[in-house]
Design a protein around this motif. Structure first.
Motif, mmCIF file in Angstrom:
data_model
loop_
_atom_site.group_PDB
_atom_site.id
_atom_site.type_symbol
_atom_site.label_atom_id
_atom_site.label_comp_id
_atom_site.label_asym_id
_atom_site.label_seq_id
_atom_site.Cartn_x
_atom_site.Cartn_y
_atom_site.Cartn_z
ATOM 1 N N CYS A 1 4.751 6.575 0.972
ATOM 2 C CA CYS A 1 3.829 5.515 0.466
ATOM 3 C C CYS A 1 3.061 4.378 1.396
ATOM 4 O O CYS A 1 1.951 4.238 1.966
ATOM 5 N N PRO A 2 3.856 3.846 1.591
ATOM 6 C CA PRO A 2 3.583 2.445 2.351
ATOM 7 C C PRO A 2 3.119 3.586 3.993
ATOM 8 O O PRO A 2 2.058 2.703 5.005
ATOM 9 N N PHE A 3 3.669 4.306 4.931
ATOM 10 C CA PHE A 3 2.747 4.146 6.040
ATOM 11 C C PHE A 3 1.957 5.224 5.387
ATOM 12 O O PHE A 3 0.906 5.110 6.256
ATOM 13 N N ILE A 4 1.750 5.972 4.435
ATOM 14 C CA ILE A 4 0.093 6.833 4.185
ATOM 15 C C ILE A 4 -0.546 5.751 3.834
ATOM 16 O O ILE A 4 -1.752 5.393 4.972
ATOM 17 N N GLU A 5 -0.633 4.443 3.433
ATOM 18 C CA GLU A 5 -1.257 3.244 3.498
ATOM 19 C C GLU A 5 -1.836 2.705 4.880
ATOM 20 O O GLU A 5 -2.186 2.277 5.061
ATOM 21 N N ILE A 6 -0.551 2.422 5.119
ATOM 22 C CA ILE A 6 -1.139 2.479 6.763
ATOM 23 C C ILE A 6 -1.859 2.725 7.493
ATOM 24 O O ILE A 6 -2.527 2.637 8.309
ATOM 25 N N ALA A 7 -1.491 4.367 7.272
ATOM 26 C CA ALA A 7 -2.334 5.291 8.456
ATOM 27 C C ALA A 7 -3.885 4.872 7.850
ATOM 28 O O ALA A 7 -5.230 5.031 8.098
ATOM 29 N N VAL A 8 -4.148 4.661 6.214
ATOM 30 C CA VAL A 8 -5.343 4.383 5.718
ATOM 31 C C VAL A 8 -6.103 3.197 5.675
ATOM 32 O O VAL A 8 -7.638 3.475 5.870
ATOM 33 N N LEU A 9 -5.252 1.889 5.522
ATOM 34 C CA LEU A 9 -6.249 1.185 6.338
ATOM 35 C C LEU A 9 -6.571 0.809 8.045
ATOM 36 O O LEU A 9 -7.213 0.885 7.670
ATOM 37 N N GLN A 10 -5.630 1.404 8.650
ATOM 38 C CA GLN A 10 -7.001 1.747 10.101
ATOM 39 C C GLN A 10 -7.896 2.889 9.896
ATOM 40 O O GLN A 10 -8.414 2.410 11.219
ATOM 41 N N ILE A 11 -8.047 3.952 9.299
ATOM 42 C CA ILE A 11 -9.296 4.479 9.454
ATOM 43 C C ILE A 11 -10.517 3.505 8.288
ATOM 44 O O ILE A 11 -11.076 3.670 8.581
ATOM 45 N N ASP A 12 -9.539 3.539 7.021
ATOM 46 C CA ASP A 12 -10.983 2.821 5.847
ATOM 47 C C ASP A 12 -10.824 1.943 5.053
ATOM 48 O O ASP A 12 -9.866 2.159 4.436
ATOM 49 N N PHE A 13 -10.665 0.247 5.532
ATOM 50 C CA PHE A 13 -10.111 -1.112 4.385
ATOM 51 C C PHE A 13 -10.591 -0.802 3.121
ATOM 52 O O PHE A 13 -9.818 -0.682 2.105
ATOM 53 N N SER A 14 -11.820 0.595 2.962
ATOM 54 C CA SER A 14 -12.380 0.298 2.113
ATOM 55 C C SER A 14 -11.235 1.056 0.406
ATOM 56 O O SER A 14 -11.289 0.677 -0.705
ATOM 57 N N LEU A 15 -10.766 2.181 1.304
ATOM 58 C CA LEU A 15 -10.428 2.987 0.754
ATOM 59 C C LEU A 15 -8.782 2.807 0.267
ATOM 60 O O LEU A 15 -7.793 3.566 -0.599
#
Length: 324
Positions: free
Chosen positions: A244-258
Motif C-alpha cells: 500500500c505505501p508504494f501504491i500511495e507514493i505512485a498516486v501521490l506523484q500523479i494526483d495529490f487529491s486522490l
C-alpha cells in the motif's frame, strides 16, 4: 524522517467525518462477531481439545486485538491527539506483533489441515492439545521477529531527545530513515513468501489426495481445499497491505487529491477486511460452530419472546386494573 511505512496502521490525513463513521461501524460489527465466537469457544468444552479450533481462537483474539488497537490509533490520528513517544512505541509494538500473528496462525491452520488429510494416522499425535500449545508459543516467537528487527533499527537510530517528545502516533514513528522502510518491507515480504510457499505446498498435496479419494474422504478433502484457498486469499490481502505505501507514493506523484481516497480504500480493504474473514471461514462454514451458534440464537430468541410476552401480560393486567 521517512514518510511511508510498510505496515499501514490506519494513518492518513484527516478525512471527511462520514468515513470515520463507516470505519467505526465496520470495526464494531466485526468485533461483536469475534466476541460472539470467542464466547462460543469458551463455553463449548469439546473445542478446547481440537487443534483447529484452538488455532481459530488464536486468530480471533489476534484479529480483535489488532482491530481494537489500530482503530484507537486511527481515532487519535483523526483528532490529531498527541502522546509521548514511549507510549506510542508501546502501542505500536502490539500492532507490529499481531499484524504477523494472524497470517502465521493461518499457515499453522493450513498445516493442520494438511496433516489431517494427508497424514490422518499421525494427526492425533502431531496435533494434540499439548502440541498445539507449543505451536502457539512458536507462532508468537516467529511473529516477534520483525518487531525485534524494527525496534532494533529504531533504537539504534533515535536520539534520547526524540523519546521525550510528544507526537501523533502512526507507523512513521519507527521510520527515521528511508532505508529502515526498505529493510522492514524486505523482512515482511520474506515472511509472506515463506508462508505463501507453505500454503501452496499444502494445497498441492491435499489436491493429490483429493483426486485419489472417494466417498466421505473426498468430501473432506474438497472442503479442506476450499479452506486452504480461503486462507491463501486472506494471506494475499495481508501481503497487499505491505504494498500500500508504494501504491500511495505512485498516486501521490500523479494526483495529490486522490491520496485520501486511496488511503481510505486501503485501510478498509487491506486492514479491516482480512480481519473479518476468519469468522467467515470457520464461524459460518464449520458445522459444529454453526450448530452451537444456531442453538445460542434460538435460546436467546426464546428468552426474548418470554420477556416480551410477560411485559404484554403486565400491560394487560394494569389496563384491567385501571377499570376498577
Amino acid at each position: 524522517m521517512a514518510g511511508n511505512n510498510s505496515v499501514n496502521y490506519g494513518f492518513f490525513p484527516r478525512p471527511v467525518s462520514y468515513r470515520v463513521i463507516i470505519v467505526e461501524i465496520l470495526v464494531i460489527i466485526f468485533l461483536c462477531i469475534n466476541m460472539l465466537l470467542i464466547v462460543i469457544f469458551v463455553k463449548k468444552e469439546s473445542f478446547h481439545t481440537s487443534a483447529r479450533y484452538i488455532l481459530f481462537f488464536v486468530t480471533l483474539l489476534s484479529d480483535s486485538v489488532l482491530l481494537l488497537v489500530s482503530d484507537i490509533l486511527f481515532i487519535l490520528t483523526h483528532f490529531e491527539i498527541t502522546m509521548p513517544v514511549w507510549l506510542c512505541i508501546t502501542i505500536s509494538v502490539v500492532v507490529l506483533l499481531y499484524f504477523i500473528v494472524t497470517p502465521v496462525t493461518l499457515t499453522a491452520m493450513t498445516l493442520e489441515r494438511y496433516v489431517a488429510i494427508c497424514m490422518p494416522l499421525r494427526h492425533g499425535q502431531l496435533c494434540s492439545t499439548r502440541s498445539t500449545m507449543y505451536c502457539i508459543l512458536i507462532i508468537h516467537g516467529l511473529s516477534s521477529g520483525p518487531c525485534i528487527i524494527i525496534l532494533s533499527m529504531f533504537f539504534a537510530s533515535g536520539s534520547l531527545k526524540f523519546y521525550k517528545q510528544s507526537m501523533i502516533c502512526s507507523g512513521d514513528t519507527f521510520s527515521l530513515y528511508r532505508w529502515q522502510d526498505h529493510v522492514r518491507s524486505a523482512v515482511y515480504q520474506l515472511y509472506f513468501l515463506i508462508m505463501g510457499i507453505t500454503i501452496a505446498y499444502s494445497y498441492v498435496q491435499i489436491m493429490k489426495v483429493a483426486k485419489a479419494a472417494s466417498g466421505e474422504k473426498k468430501k473432506l478433502t474438497q472442503k479442506g481445499l476450499k479452506t486452504v484457498i480461503l486462507h491463501a486469499f486472506q494471506l494475499l490481502l495481508c501481503l497487499i497491505q505491505l504494498w500500500c505505501p508504494f501504491i500511495e507514493i505512485a498516486v501521490l506523484q500523479i494526483d495529490f487529491s486522490l491520496i485520501l481516497n486511496v488511503r481510505y480504500f486501503n485501510y478498509i480493504m487491506f486492514n479491516i477486511a482480512p480481519r473479518c474473514l476468519s469468522p467467515l471461514i470457520y464461524g459460518l462454514r464449520d458445522e459444529n460452530i454453526f450448530l452451537v451458534l444456531k442453538k445460542l440464537i434460538e435460546l436467546y430468541g426464546c428468552k426474548l419472546h418470554k420477556i416480551l410476552k410477560s411485559e404484554n401480560t403486565i400491560k394487560i393486567n394494569v389496563k384491567c386494573l385501571s377499570y376498577f
